[in-house]
Design an enzyme around this catalytic site. Sequence first.
Site, short mmCIF file in Angstrom:
data_model
loop_
_atom_site.label_atom_id
_atom_site.label_comp_id
_atom_site.label_asym_id
_atom_site.label_seq_id
_atom_site.Cartn_x
_atom_site.Cartn_y
_atom_site.Cartn_z
CG HIS A 420 -1.64 -1.11 1.54
ND1 HIS A 420 -2.13 -1.44 2.50
CD2 HIS A 420 -2.24 -2.13 0.17
CE1 HIS A 420 -3.42 -2.76 2.56
NE2 HIS A 420 -3.10 -2.93 0.90
C1 LIG Z 1 -0.44 -7.91 -3.75
C2 LIG Z 1 -0.90 -6.88 -3.27
C3 LIG Z 1 -2.29 -7.25 -2.82
C4 LIG Z 1 -2.90 -5.56 -2.30
N1 LIG Z 1 -4.07 -5.62 -1.32
C5 LIG Z 1 -5.26 -4.86 -1.46
C6 LIG Z 1 -6.31 -4.86 -0.76
O1 LIG Z 1 -6.77 -6.33 -0.45
N2 LIG Z 1 -7.39 -3.81 -0.76
C7 LIG Z 1 -6.59 -2.73 -1.27
O2 LIG Z 1 -7.69 -1.68 -0.94
N3 LIG Z 1 -5.39 -2.51 -1.73
C8 LIG Z 1 -4.15 -3.43 -1.77
N4 LIG Z 1 -3.42 -3.33 -2.84
C9 LIG Z 1 -3.01 -2.05 -3.04
C10 LIG Z 1 -4.13 -1.34 -4.32
O3 LIG Z 1 -3.94 -2.36 -4.97
C11 LIG Z 1 -3.74 -0.24 -4.95
O4 LIG Z 1 -3.26 0.79 -3.56
C12 LIG Z 1 -4.62 -0.17 -6.40
O5 LIG Z 1 -4.21 -0.97 -6.98
C13 LIG Z 1 -3.30 1.35 -6.93
O6 LIG Z 1 -4.18 1.56 -7.77
P1 LIG Z 1 -3.74 3.09 -8.47
O7 LIG Z 1 -4.75 2.87 -9.87
O8 LIG Z 1 -3.23 3.82 -7.61
O9 LIG Z 1 -3.04 1.86 -9.53
P2 LIG Z 1 -1.86 0.38 -10.01
O10 LIG Z 1 -3.65 -0.74 -10.03
O11 LIG Z 1 -1.11 -0.09 -9.82
O12 LIG Z 1 -2.67 1.14 -11.81
C14 LIG Z 1 -1.29 1.44 -12.35
C15 LIG Z 1 -0.78 1.18 -13.78
O13 LIG Z 1 0.01 2.01 -14.42
C16 LIG Z 1 0.19 1.75 -15.34
N5 LIG Z 1 1.98 2.28 -15.86
C17 LIG Z 1 2.36 2.78 -14.82
N6 LIG Z 1 2.75 3.91 -14.91
C18 LIG Z 1 3.14 3.57 -16.46
C19 LIG Z 1 3.51 4.54 -17.21
N7 LIG Z 1 4.40 4.95 -17.70
N8 LIG Z 1 3.19 4.32 -18.97
C20 LIG Z 1 2.13 3.35 -18.91
N9 LIG Z 1 1.57 2.65 -17.93
C21 LIG Z 1 2.00 2.58 -16.86
C22 LIG Z 1 1.36 -0.06 -14.06
O14 LIG Z 1 1.84 -0.95 -15.30
C23 LIG Z 1 0.02 0.03 -14.17
O15 LIG Z 1 -0.85 -0.50 -14.42
C24 LIG Z 1 -2.31 -4.94 -2.65
C25 LIG Z 1 -1.81 -3.68 -3.88
C26 LIG Z 1 -0.93 -5.34 -4.35
C27 LIG Z 1 0.26 -5.08 -4.96
#
Ligand SMILES: Cc1cc2nc3c(=O)[nH]c(=O)nc-3n(C[C@H](O)[C@H](O)[C@H](O)COP(=O)(O)OP(=O)(O)OC[C@H]3O[C@@H](n4cnc5c(N)ncnc54)[C@H](O)[C@@H]3O)c2cc1C
Lengths: 483, 483
Positions: A420
């Site tokens: 997180h």
């Molecule tokens: C193993 C694990 C378990 C978790 N368990 C939980 C849970 O049970 N409950 C919960 O609430 N949260 C959980 N989380 C956290 C939650 O999944 C994340 O906080 C959330 O997905 C973040 O969302 P986001 O959109 O910020 O980023 P992400 O979901 O990580 O998405 C970002 C995306 O952007 C893409 N990207 C990055 N840079 C670039 C670029 N320069 N060009 C193109 N694409 C790019 C990446 O490839 C990725 O697909 C967990 C995370 C992990 C890793």
Amino acid sequence: MTSRAQVLVIGSGAGGSVTALELGRAGYDVLILEEGNRYEFSDYGQATPEAMRRLYRRRGMTPILGKVPIGYVEGACVGGSTEINSGFWHRVPQEILLRWKAQFDLDVSEGELGEHYDWAEERLGVGLWKTEWPKSTQVFARGIEAMGWSYSEVPRAAPGCQQSNACARGCPTGSKQGMSRALLPEAESHGVRVLAGARVNRILERSGRVQGVVATLRREGRNQLVRIDAEHVFVCCGPTETPALLLRSGIRFHVGNSLRIHPYLKVAARFDERIDPNESVLPLLQVKEFWPELSLGGGFFSPGQLAMTLSENWPANRGHMADSRYMPQYYVGVRGTGRGWVRPTVFGTEGTLTRYELSSDDLRNLSVGLARLSELLIAAGAKEVYPSVWGVGPIRNQMDAVRWLDELLPKNALSLVTVHAFSSCPSGELRKKCATDSQGRVYGYENLYLNDASILPDSPGVNPQATIMALARRNTLHFVSAS
Amino acid sequence: MGSRRWLFVVLGLASSAGFLWLAFARLEFDDVRAAFRQADLVPWLPLAALSYLAGHFVRGLRCRLLASQDAKLTTLTATNVVVLGYAVNNIAPARLGEFARAAMLTQRSGLPYIQSLSLTFLERIMDGLVMLALLAVALWALPVGGWVTTTMEFASVVFGIAFVGVLLAVTAGDYLVRFAGQVGQIGGRRVHDRLVHAVNQAVQGVRYLRAPRAALVVVLLSGIVWLFEAGMFLCLLPAFGLEPSPWVALLAMTVTNLGILVPSSPGFIGPFHFFCKEALGVVGVAEAVGLSYAALVHLTFYVPITAWGVVILLVHGFHLSSAMQARAAASPLALPDLDDMPPPPDLPPNPEAREITRALCEALVPVDSLSAESRHEVLLETSAFVEGQLEALPARLRVLYQMGILGVRLITRIVFVRSLCGLPLERRRRWVEKWAYGSFGLGRQLFRAIRATALLAYYEHPLVRAELAATTKLRPKEASSRD
Ligand SMILES: Cc1cc2nc3c(=O)[nH]c(=O)nc-3n(C[C@H](O)[C@H](O)[C@H](O)COP(=O)(O)OP(=O)(O)OC[C@H]3O[C@@H](n4cnc5c(N)ncnc54)[C@H](O)[C@@H]3O)c2cc1C
């Protein structure tokens, strides 16, 4: 002269997918650029090494540096980290929202977010476990009750979970609602295009207006550098990559200086009774008694994960691998009051450096947390509790456990992890602290928005996905109505 | 770095070494030392530095004017842009400074990168032409011939061609774009689009010169720039007791600046000294004095601007990666057909493990009852996975890891008079465990990545899991009694 889309959404994780779906529904021409590949369910659930190679950023080797290095992973595939998370679902408590209002002047209320939580919960089928709790949860519940602490079962975005215990390897049954299943197909039905294998290297801006992006398309044979122009750009690359991309593009206003995380300490517990944690979903309860500074809950399990937890004291612990059926894993999670930052590496366009220094409160809470969790597990019948702290032997009784109420864990012997991370580009009306306004528009830019974990102003103290999605939807609808 | 760029860097270093050898080959160092000892640094050195810095302010003014059609810059910002280019050329290879400068101009002004780059290119051509004119003046005033005249003839051809190009771009830009379109068509749509894009941006870059008055101002400013630079050469002549002849200063300045166009190391070490010394040699200055003079001019040229550049890098947080990224972006970008894009290929498989990784993994994973063949297979896959993980580490950690392991290998050699890989397995295991789990904190940190990934991959291997499942049928009490 260049390829165009009306709106570019960079990243297809929790934030990006919601953004793209709502924009698509509103009739925008939306293109998602996603660095990772797109997989079918049949590709999911592979052995951990294979899953890490395909689904994780840098194969999972993205530690957060600091005096205590912290293991950190995030997803890098269509759907982002939601493809590998466990789907635990928490609304951010009102108390935290009020603190965000007080400290960052974030213009959002619980009532306003409620509608968006409802929406996401319906889409993702968020709910409680329907049948008998698995054994690892039962023993945990037994321990909590013995201690008389408050707790709750955490709802999950995994209706019909078949306990394949593969959350972190991509759910092969499709029960866990990663974005590739829950939202992206619908977004595509509204005309949203998803370009996988497209890493954005740089945002092109001119006098406060973003014109487009430069991206590398990973294609058979060679990588292609392309320019894609857009009228609006939403950056949703996650908590570490969003600030790295902005900084690489020369956009720096309060960007990347305030990374927050929830540090976790893993422990394994050995019971006399057979738990078979490898054959069930991870423990479903969280102890709320000490929240928000401290939460206790259940961790992923596989023999490899268990070995990693035991590895800090491996010569003494390795024999217990034979007891893996009797050894579920749990964690101590703290809210994280330390400070961190994110920077792109000086050379190359792929490297991102992250740093976080534990605060003294973090260390105190981790120590107290270990004491509490060990008390609980021993009360539940655990024979030994193995914290992943070098030089700290098994905790065998309440006496061993309470030691950590008064002593601090040795900092340089800790082995911490986190999944997180957030707050690297905080949002709010307080310009002296925030990178974006309350609706995610980057200060100083008329058409650049952030809509992911990076904009949470501070550590939410609970699993963040729900809040990321709710905020992302609110911000997107605001954008739609404003334009 | 691509192989072409490497070649360029190696060529530059080789050429620097060659010129240094040429400059120093026939020299008595005692004479050089004596010349330096007798040099009068005050007031000449500060005056020279002032003159050089004044030249940069005029360069900044010129840059501001050239960009003024599309961007509003202050003279100070424009000067910083110019200085950054010079400073980066002083510390980084392959003329990265030109790209850094264009990148900063893009960042500060919002101009498209190619346009910024063509502005830089235009300034360079103006500089070349003015320098040729000044060299002609010096040759007219001084009775020299031989290789200096030949150099001038050669340079005239190069800059003459470039000048025609600029003239065409200024006066007949539209025709040039159309012509590029026609030629590009021969190479297919992609080549056509890229060529037209590049030529169009270049034409935009020289737009300012279309107004004759503006062109005249820019030519005049270029003249002043080089007169200030000649001022630096002039001020340092009397420091060595040489007659302060403006013609000699002009000759030394022009020959040196034309000379450093050859590829060389960062900071033009070698060619700068050689050409400056040779230019003075033509007018009869002794070699030792000529070289001392060249060294002092080089220091005046190098130190203040590099220091200023470093301040800019720090204050503006400008990353060299932006320059490299911008250089990549400068190659005219492909225009992806977004609707007809094949999916990206699978990510690279695990690499083959190096011998040292195999040896360490073998020592780190536990003893088991697998058959020799199965164990071999498990170890092969485990070490390949580990190698892939180590390669995926951020560069900084990778380098630290490699250095650390190198140290461990050296110590192994000293302690056991054998290589680490050659130690018998049992002894290697004990030795590696001392490092990985012992009380030496740095050793544990060093081995953390490899031991965690090795154990993870080992215990996730289907053959090991099958073995584990078979052995954990025992009750834990019985199992632990085997420890
Ligand atoms: C193993 C694990 C378990 C978790 N368990 C939980 C849970 O049970 N409950 C919960 O609430 N949260 C959980 N989380 C956290 C939650 O999944 C994340 O906080 C959330 O997905 C973040 O969302 P986001 O959109 O910020 O980023 P992400 O979901 O990580 O998405 C970002 C995306 O952007 C893409 N990207 C990055 N840079 C670039 C670029 N320069 N060009 C193109 N694409 C790019 C990446 O490839 C990725 O697909 C967990 C995370 C992990 C890793």
